[in-house]
Write a protein that holds these residues in place. Structure first.
Motif, PDB file in Angstrom:
ATOM      1  N   GLN A 127      62.321   1.800   0.239  1.00  0.00           N
ATOM      2  CA  GLN A 127      63.659   2.395   0.218  1.00  0.00           C
ATOM      3  C   GLN A 127      63.835   3.428   1.326  1.00  0.00           C
ATOM      4  OE1 GLN A 127      63.833   3.868  -3.798  1.00  0.00           O
ATOM      5  NE2 GLN A 127      64.194   1.832  -4.679  1.00  0.00           N
ATOM      6  N   GLU A 128      62.782   4.235   1.568  1.00  0.00           N
ATOM      7  CA  GLU A 128      62.900   5.328   2.526  1.00  0.00           C
ATOM      8  C   GLU A 128      62.680   4.882   3.966  1.00  0.00           C
ATOM      9  OE1 GLU A 128      61.474   8.946  -0.488  1.00  0.00           O
ATOM     10  OE2 GLU A 128      60.186   8.351   1.185  1.00  0.00           O
ATOM     11  N   GLN A 129      61.804   3.881   4.162  1.00  0.00           N
ATOM     12  CA  GLN A 129      61.418   3.493   5.522  1.00  0.00           C
ATOM     13  C   GLN A 129      61.817   2.072   5.893  1.00  0.00           C
ATOM     14  OE1 GLN A 129      60.247   5.967   7.285  1.00  0.00           O
ATOM     15  NE2 GLN A 129      59.923   7.336   5.532  1.00  0.00           N
ATOM     16  N   GLY A 130      61.894   1.202   4.908  1.00  0.00           N
ATOM     17  CA  GLY A 130      62.261  -0.181   5.165  1.00  0.00           C
ATOM     18  C   GLY A 130      61.102  -1.075   5.542  1.00  0.00           C
ATOM     19  N   HIS A 131      59.948  -0.484   5.822  1.00  0.00           N
ATOM     20  CA  HIS A 131      58.790  -1.294   6.218  1.00  0.00           C
ATOM     21  C   HIS A 131      57.505  -0.493   6.032  1.00  0.00           C
ATOM     22  CE1 HIS A 131      58.336   0.822  10.194  1.00  0.00           C
ATOM     23  NE2 HIS A 131      59.586   1.103   9.928  1.00  0.00           N
ATOM     24  N   LEU A 132      56.390  -1.203   6.059  1.00  0.00           N
ATOM     25  CA  LEU A 132      55.055  -0.612   5.999  1.00  0.00           C
ATOM     26  C   LEU A 132      54.188  -1.361   6.997  1.00  0.00           C
ATOM     27  CD1 LEU A 132      52.983   1.314   4.643  1.00  0.00           C
ATOM     28  CD2 LEU A 132      52.543  -0.513   2.980  1.00  0.00           C
ATOM     29  N   ASP A 133      53.545  -0.613   7.901  1.00  0.00           N
ATOM     30  CA  ASP A 133      52.789  -1.238   8.991  1.00  0.00           C
ATOM     31  C   ASP A 133      51.283  -1.091   8.858  1.00  0.00           C
ATOM     32  OD1 ASP A 133      55.231  -1.771  10.756  1.00  0.00           O
ATOM     33  OD2 ASP A 133      55.364   0.391  10.431  1.00  0.00           O
ATOM     34  N   ILE A 134      50.835  -0.056   8.155  1.00  0.00           N
ATOM     35  CA  ILE A 134      49.409   0.245   8.072  1.00  0.00           C
ATOM     36  C   ILE A 134      49.081   0.627   6.634  1.00  0.00           C
ATOM     37  CG2 ILE A 134      47.543   1.737   8.903  1.00  0.00           C
ATOM     38  CD1 ILE A 134      49.621   2.375  11.296  1.00  0.00           C
ATOM     39  N   LEU A 135      48.093  -0.022   6.068  1.00  0.00           N
ATOM     40  CA  LEU A 135      47.575   0.348   4.747  1.00  0.00           C
ATOM     41  C   LEU A 135      46.104   0.688   4.887  1.00  0.00           C
ATOM     42  CD1 LEU A 135      47.560   0.599   1.642  1.00  0.00           C
ATOM     43  CD2 LEU A 135      47.103  -1.873   1.550  1.00  0.00           C
ATOM     44  N   VAL A 136      45.739   1.885   4.469  1.00  0.00           N
ATOM     45  CA  VAL A 136      44.336   2.298   4.440  1.00  0.00           C
ATOM     46  C   VAL A 136      43.961   2.537   2.981  1.00  0.00           C
ATOM     47  CG1 VAL A 136      42.611   3.956   5.210  1.00  0.00           C
ATOM     48  CG2 VAL A 136      44.546   3.384   6.709  1.00  0.00           C
ATOM     49  N   ASN A 137      43.083   1.698   2.461  1.00  0.00           N
ATOM     50  CA  ASN A 137      42.581   1.852   1.100  1.00  0.00           C
ATOM     51  C   ASN A 137      41.311   2.696   1.149  1.00  0.00           C
ATOM     52  OD1 ASN A 137      44.156   0.692  -0.993  1.00  0.00           O
ATOM     53  ND2 ASN A 137      43.587  -1.365  -0.317  1.00  0.00           N
ATOM     54  N   ASP A 138      41.459   3.992   0.889  1.00  0.00           N
ATOM     55  CA  ASP A 138      40.314   4.908   0.957  1.00  0.00           C
ATOM     56  C   ASP A 138      40.007   5.518  -0.406  1.00  0.00           C
ATOM     57  OD1 ASP A 138      38.291   6.371   2.502  1.00  0.00           O
ATOM     58  OD2 ASP A 138      39.507   8.145   2.044  1.00  0.00           O
ATOM     59  N   ILE A 139      40.536   4.966  -1.456  1.00  0.00           N
ATOM     60  CA  ILE A 139      40.324   5.537  -2.783  1.00  0.00           C
ATOM     61  C   ILE A 139      38.859   5.351  -3.183  1.00  0.00           C
ATOM     62  CG2 ILE A 139      41.180   5.572  -5.149  1.00  0.00           C
ATOM     63  CD1 ILE A 139      43.428   3.608  -3.783  1.00  0.00           C
ATOM     64  N   TRP A 140      38.249   6.419  -3.676  1.00  0.00           N
ATOM     65  CA  TRP A 140      36.837   6.360  -4.037  1.00  0.00           C
ATOM     66  C   TRP A 140      36.629   7.101  -5.342  1.00  0.00           C
ATOM     67  CZ3 TRP A 140      32.458   4.964  -5.326  1.00  0.00           C
ATOM     68  CH2 TRP A 140      31.275   5.707  -5.256  1.00  0.00           C
ATOM     69  N   GLY A 141      36.263   8.363  -5.298  1.00  0.00           N
ATOM     70  CA  GLY A 141      36.191   9.155  -6.521  1.00  0.00           C
ATOM     71  C   GLY A 141      34.906   9.054  -7.304  1.00  0.00           C
ATOM     72  N   GLY A 142      33.823   8.574  -6.671  1.00  0.00           N
ATOM     73  CA  GLY A 142      32.606   8.346  -7.439  1.00  0.00           C
ATOM     74  C   GLY A 142      31.463   9.309  -7.222  1.00  0.00           C
ATOM     75  N   GLU A 143      31.652  10.333  -6.373  1.00  0.00           N
ATOM     76  CA  GLU A 143      30.514  11.213  -6.054  1.00  0.00           C
ATOM     77  C   GLU A 143      29.865  11.826  -7.283  1.00  0.00           C
ATOM     78  OE1 GLU A 143      32.830  11.519  -2.104  1.00  0.00           O
ATOM     79  OE2 GLU A 143      33.311  11.324  -4.224  1.00  0.00           O
ATOM     80  N   ASN A 144      30.682  12.205  -8.264  1.00  0.00           N
ATOM     81  CA  ASN A 144      30.132  12.869  -9.449  1.00  0.00           C
ATOM     82  C   ASN A 144      29.690  11.887 -10.529  1.00  0.00           C
ATOM     83  OD1 ASN A 144      30.708  15.389  -8.272  1.00  0.00           O
ATOM     84  ND2 ASN A 144      32.782  15.388  -9.095  1.00  0.00           N
ATOM     85  N   LEU A 145      29.755  10.602 -10.221  1.00  0.00           N
ATOM     86  CA  LEU A 145      29.395   9.581 -11.199  1.00  0.00           C
ATOM     87  C   LEU A 145      28.089   8.872 -10.870  1.00  0.00           C
ATOM     88  CD1 LEU A 145      32.940   7.967 -11.607  1.00  0.00           C
ATOM     89  CD2 LEU A 145      31.841   9.600 -13.153  1.00  0.00           C
TER      90      LEU A 145
END
Length: 304
Positions: free
Chosen positions: A90-108
């Protein structure tokens, strides 16, 4: 001069700190509009209970020359990810780059603990945080991203496919996660190539994240002092280095030559010529094998 990513829209999923923050900043420095997501805001902390926030990252993106937009998202909640992608459209009309950097496991992670002794609850939580989040995000984001010409997907991991195939990563769960993300990027490359898009996996070297700096009791300004704790810390790199790797890929009109490959920040620096913020060009993975594993004394000559 117009910046190379001017007009491009990026989503860095998991940009609160570490590599995600470094990537977001460098995409901003190249002129992109960058949506930065994570769970920790200035009014609410995640289970990490750390001070870094997505608003801080967005401000750094804007200060670097781009436009940073912070959106609180738990990428394990499909409805939140779906709403995020709809907002970007809605705000931009397009998406050119996706970086999947989700992690969250250091304490596990329980290092050097066999799977039958490792906490099952922590192990399965790690898999959800590191794999389910990437799949959920790709499910919703890629239908928008594939509409863009020469779009880029970067799956962030730890270790190249070659390195991880030859090295056990000291935890069944961690090993599974980091190898799975490399394979995930390869599978994505098969699905998106007919749409003119490129998917890769990317690993930093020894990353000087906020948490790593704390472990070594140093700051980014005096990080070299960490060599007193471990002499091999001299091969480490700032989060901005892998950020520059992503920016280089995103600005390469021939990025499709990398489709499906497992890449490292040090490898791409040799190709694109960028440096870390100190002007050096660390190449961690050859150093790990040829120096550390070979039992040689710390010496970055030829590797930095």
């Amino acid at each position: 001069m117009m910046k190379p990513l001017h007009g491009k829209v990026a989503l860095v999923a998991g940009a609160t700190r570490g590599a995600g923050r470094g990537i977001a900043i460098e995409l901003g420095a190249a002129g992109a509009t960058v949506y930065v997501t994570g769970r920790t805001t200035r009014t609410q902390r995640s289970e990490y209970n750390r001070a870094e926030t997505i608003e801080d990252t967005a401000d750094l993106v804007t200060a670097a020359g781009g436009q940073g937009i912070a959106v609180q998202v738990d990428h394990l909640v499909p409805e939140q990810v779906e709403a995020l992608v709809k907002r970007i459209e809605q705000e931009q009309g397009h998406l050119d780059i996706l970086v999947n950097d989700i992690w969250g496991g250091e304490n596990l992670v329980e290092w050097n603990v066999p799977v039958w002794e490792h906490s099952l609850e922590k192990g399965l939580r790690m898999l959800r945080l590191a794999l389910d989040t990437h799949l959920i995000t790709s499910h919703y984001a890629l239908s928008l991203l594939i509409k863009s010409n020469n779009a880029l997907i970067v799956e962030m991991t730890d270790g190249t496919a070659e390195y991880n195939q030859q090295h056990y990563r000291l935890s069944m769960y961690y090993d599974l996660v980091k190898n799975s993300i490399n394979r995930m990027a390869w599978a994505l490359s098969e699905e998106v190539k007919k749409h003119g898009c490129t998917a890769v996996s990317l690993t930093p070297g020894w990353l000087r994240s906020e948490m790593m700096l704390e472990i070594f009791k140093v700051t980014e300004e005096n990080w070299q002092d960490g060599a007193a704790t471990d002499p091999h810390f001299i091969i480490s790199e700032s989060p901005r280095f892998v950020g520059r790797a992503v920016a280089a890929l995103a600005g390469d009109p021939d990025a499709a030559r990398w489709n499906g490959q497992s890449l490292s920040s040090g490898q791409l620096a040799q190709v694109y010529g960028f440096t870390d913020i100190d002007g050096s060009r660390p190449n961690c993975f050859p150093y790990l094998v040829e120096v550390i594993e070979a039992g040689k004394p710390a010496d970055v000559s030829g590797y930095r």
